[in-house]
Design an enzyme around this catalytic site. Structure first.
Site, PDB file in Angstrom:
ATOM      1  N   ARG A 163       3.473  -1.727  -0.786  1.00  0.00           N
ATOM      2  CA  ARG A 163       2.763  -0.503  -1.194  1.00  0.00           C
ATOM      3  C   ARG A 163       3.666   0.374  -2.064  1.00  0.00           C
ATOM      4  O   ARG A 163       3.688   1.597  -1.944  1.00  0.00           O
ATOM      5  CB  ARG A 163       2.274   0.289   0.027  1.00  0.00           C
ATOM      6  CG  ARG A 163       1.342  -0.480   0.939  1.00  0.00           C
ATOM      7  CD  ARG A 163       0.038  -0.879   0.251  1.00  0.00           C
ATOM      8  NE  ARG A 163      -0.751  -1.729   1.133  1.00  0.00           N
ATOM      9  CZ  ARG A 163      -0.675  -3.063   1.156  1.00  0.00           C
ATOM     10  NH1 ARG A 163       0.152  -3.691   0.328  1.00  0.00           N
ATOM     11  NH2 ARG A 163      -1.425  -3.765   1.976  1.00  0.00           N
ATOM     12  N   SER A 233      -7.001   2.728   4.883  1.00  0.00           N
ATOM     13  CA  SER A 233      -5.831   2.758   5.773  1.00  0.00           C
ATOM     14  C   SER A 233      -5.002   4.010   5.503  1.00  0.00           C
ATOM     15  O   SER A 233      -4.497   4.192   4.396  1.00  0.00           O
ATOM     16  CB  SER A 233      -4.971   1.512   5.566  1.00  0.00           C
ATOM     17  OG  SER A 233      -5.694   0.347   5.878  1.00  0.00           O
ATOM     18  N   GLU A 328       0.094   6.206   3.941  1.00  0.00           N
ATOM     19  CA  GLU A 328      -0.194   5.485   2.706  1.00  0.00           C
ATOM     20  C   GLU A 328      -0.989   6.361   1.748  1.00  0.00           C
ATOM     21  O   GLU A 328      -0.858   6.260   0.531  1.00  0.00           O
ATOM     22  CB  GLU A 328      -0.980   4.210   3.037  1.00  0.00           C
ATOM     23  CG  GLU A 328      -1.260   3.312   1.856  1.00  0.00           C
ATOM     24  CD  GLU A 328      -1.890   1.996   2.264  1.00  0.00           C
ATOM     25  OE1 GLU A 328      -2.665   1.462   1.458  1.00  0.00           O
ATOM     26  OE2 GLU A 328      -1.606   1.498   3.364  1.00  0.00           O
TER      27      GLU A 328
END
Length: 347
Positions: A163, A233, A328
């Protein structure tokens, strides 16, 4: 190109929280993008490039210019061994994946239904079910904001991580992703090692069957942002060293984790679930009852509701496992990006 003033951001991000921006403009070409950044009236104002708004939380009204990337279009070429796809930055990612599968092109099916635009994919290095954007990336085209030159970065130059990418570091706020290039082998190999994908019978394995299974699982586990505001998420899966992992495994034998090089990637959803947060609500914000990794706008929530709920989760996971969760979702304040720890200090 219409420049809107004092505009609600609710329709422009999937959390659908009421927040406004001083200016907002939707750009459909690189020339329009340059016009906005070169405009002397906006030069000193903070700017935020937004795609689908599927990974952001606006914590305050934005005092600058929100620039919505509407660059659209895609082309397909091929040689004996590969398919090559060039997609403009504003192309919808789920639609792009579905289009490829319908063309009989495999390689993106594991990344089905990940919300967002093509231009956001390399920034986050999006991933799911054993595949990441870096695995299919050939290049990323960017517009440099200092001199408005265009550059093409190779996948290696993008410095992809979990990520993560160069766009969050050396090139942060220095460029805009205007297009991506994907390279997909004609000799397709199924990536079906993750969970529910193993249920597909071997003789039925195909890009289409994996695509449908991924869509089925995501629709079952994840709330549709059109129905319930959310940003997918909320937390990253934390990566810990093996010594820490072994200590936790001895104490919590059912802990869910996967190898990540010399370390272990722990399932954040499992950690949150084990702290009994499924369905927990703070104000109008709620941990989704079926997926602990997703925080939702269940009932006209505010950004502060989300912040308080996320803080409670982080504290509980740390107290029980000594693991620091990292969000995130991008937190955007009045002048630009911030983070949960800074907001907690402020409050």
């Amino acid at each position: 190109m219409q420049i809107k003033q004092n505009i609600s951001l609710k329709p422009y991000h999937t959390f659908a929280i009421e927040q406004c921006s001083h200016y907002l403009v939707e750009v459909g070409s690189v020339d329009e993008l340059v016009d906005i950044y070169a405009n002397p009236d906006f030069r000193e104002l903070p700017k935020l490039i937004l795609g689908s708004g599927s990974n952001v939380l606006f914590t305050q009204p934005f005092s600058g210019v929100v620039v919505v990337n509407r660059l659209s279009g895609k082309t397909l070429s091929e040689d004996e061994s590969f398919y090559y796809i060039h997609a403009e930055g504003g192309e919808d990612w789920p639609n792009l994946v579905e289009w490829c599968v319908q063309q009989g092109i495999g390689g993106l099916e594991n990344l089905a239904l990940i919300p967002g635009c093509a231009g956001s994919a390399p920034i986050q290095n999006i991933g799911a079910y054993g595949v990441e954007f870096k695995d299919v990336c050939q290049y990323v085209d960017i517009l440099m904001l200092d001199d408005f030159s265009q550059r093409r970065l190779s996948a290696e130059e993008c410095q992809f991580g979990y990520r993560d990418s160069v766009f969050k570091h050396a090139l942060y706020n220095q460029c805009v992703v205007i297009a991506v290039g994907l390279k997909l082998p004609k000799t397709w190999q199924a990536n079906n090692s993750y969970g529910p994908l193993q249920e597909i019978a071997e003789h039925e394995l195909s890009p289409m069957s994996i695509f449908h299974k991924v869509c089925e699982v995501r629709r079952e586990k994840l709330p549709d942002p059109k129905q319930i505001g959310n940003a997918g998420s909320f937390f990253k899966n934390p990566i810990i060293d093996k010594a820490h992992w072994q200590q936790l495994k001895a104490q919590f034998p059912n802990i869910v984790a996967y190898p990540a090089g010399e370390q272990m990637k722990v399932a954040a959803g499992w950690l949150i679930d084990q702290c009994d947060f499924k369905g927990v609500q703070v104000g109008g914000a709620q941990v989704h009852p079926k997926q602990a990794l997703v925080l939702t706008n269940a009932q006209s929530c505010t950004a502060q509701d989300i912040i308080q709920l996320a803080s409670l989760i982080c504290d509980a996971v740390w107290d029980k496992y000594q693991i620091a969760l990292e969000h995130e979702v991008r937190f955007i304040s009045t002048v630009g990006e911030t983070c949960l720890s800074e907001l907690r200090v402020e409050s």
